[in-house]
Design a protein around this motif. Structure first.
Motif, short mmCIF file in Angstrom:
data_model
loop_
_atom_site.label_atom_id
_atom_site.label_comp_id
_atom_site.label_asym_id
_atom_site.label_seq_id
_atom_site.Cartn_x
_atom_site.Cartn_y
_atom_site.Cartn_z
N SER A 1 -9.63 -5.05 1.74
CA SER A 1 -10.49 -4.14 1.10
C SER A 1 -10.67 -2.62 1.61
CB SER A 1 -11.90 -4.68 1.12
OG SER A 1 -11.88 -6.03 0.57
N ALA B 1 -7.85 4.23 -11.02
CA ALA B 1 -7.97 2.62 -10.72
C ALA B 1 -6.99 1.74 -11.18
CB ALA B 1 -9.30 2.31 -10.80
N SER C 1 -12.86 -1.41 -5.13
CA SER C 1 -11.55 -1.70 -4.31
C SER C 1 -11.62 -3.29 -4.35
CB SER C 1 -11.63 -1.33 -3.05
OG SER C 1 -12.84 -1.58 -2.17
N HIS D 1 0.77 -1.23 0.05
CA HIS D 1 -0.07 0.09 0.03
C HIS D 1 0.89 1.24 0.00
CE1 HIS D 1 -3.66 -2.12 0.24
NE2 HIS D 1 -3.27 -2.80 1.08
N GLN E 1 -16.52 0.86 -2.94
CA GLN E 1 -16.21 -0.36 -2.36
C GLN E 1 -16.05 -1.50 -3.45
OE1 GLN E 1 -19.52 -2.33 0.16
NE2 GLN E 1 -17.93 -2.35 1.65
N LEU F 1 -7.89 4.44 -3.03
CA LEU F 1 -8.80 4.87 -4.22
C LEU F 1 -9.49 6.24 -3.79
CD1 LEU F 1 -10.63 1.63 -5.25
CD2 LEU F 1 -9.23 3.26 -6.77
N ILE G 1 -7.51 -0.65 0.55
CA ILE G 1 -7.63 -0.16 -1.13
C ILE G 1 -8.65 0.83 -1.47
CG2 ILE G 1 -8.11 -1.25 -3.29
CD1 ILE G 1 -5.58 -2.00 -2.51
N GLU G 2 -9.73 0.73 -0.44
CA GLU G 2 -10.89 1.70 -0.68
C GLU G 2 -10.24 3.06 -0.26
OE1 GLU G 2 -15.31 1.79 1.22
OE2 GLU G 2 -14.34 -0.25 0.83
#
Length: 193
Positions: free
Chosen positions: A128, A84, A152, A68, A149, A135, A131-132
């Motif tokens: 999740s 994305a 992601s 990340h 959501q 994003l 990543i959300e």
């Protein structure tokens, strides 16, 4: 000999666990083997981590944070679809630069799914959410929360699928081409929200 703090030992054990899992698999990642790889006494491992599940979860936490960090370099301000796709490229690039970590993460997740489904569910939820957040940072409010959501989760599924395929075929050129195909699919998904 200088004393080493528990937090530093903790990181030593996490790094050793990743190496042991990548080399021997989760089933053969014994605490003895992990302590030896960390060049520490077994008793210290059991002092720092009371259970193997606790150690494995610490490995997951470190594995979440590392890839990340690569996402922090995805430029904000382009279209949601482009951002994305760029996140997907960055994650694949990071994992291919760290194949030992990619292999350990995959092995550990499948082992956890079989042996501790609740923990596997928690791990997927944490991934999740991470990543959300990335994003959302990169694309701002261009997507509503429910679609963010979904995006992601799709991104995670694409990364996982690409990494598993790459582990099987070991062809970097093929991975690059498949990543670009996945990026185009992700862009279409986001652009047609």
């Amino acid at each position: 000999m200088a004393r080493v703090g528990a937090e530093l030992r903790r990181q030593d054990f996490v790094e050793a666990t990743v190496k042991v899992i990548a080399e021997y698999g989760v089933a053969n990642a014994t605490t003895r083997r992990i302590a030896a790889a960390a060049d520490c006494p077994l008793a210290t491992l059991h002092y720092v981590f009371h259970t193997k599940d606790e150690l494995f979860y610490a490995v997951y936490e470190s594995l979440f944070n590392l890839p990340h960090q690569a996402l922090e370099h995805v430029a904000a301000g382009s279209t949601a679809a482009d951002s994305a796709a760029e996140m997907l490229r960055h994650l694949i690039t990071w994992f291919t630069a760290h194949p030992e970590l990619a292999k350990a993460q995959t092995e550990l997740f499948y082992w956890t799914l079989r042996n501790n489904p609740e923990m596997a569910s928690k791990i997927f939820a944490v991934a999740s959410e991470a990543i959300e957040r990335e994003l959302e940072r990169a694309i701002g409010s261009q997507l509503d929360p429910a679609f963010l959501q979904s995006t992601s989760r799709l991104l995670i599924q694409l990364v996982d699928g690409l990494i598993i395929a790459w582990a099987a075929h070991k062809d970097s050129a093929r991975l690059k081409a498949e990543t670009e195909t996945a990026c185009q699919a992700l862009k279409l998904f986001v652009a047609n929200r």
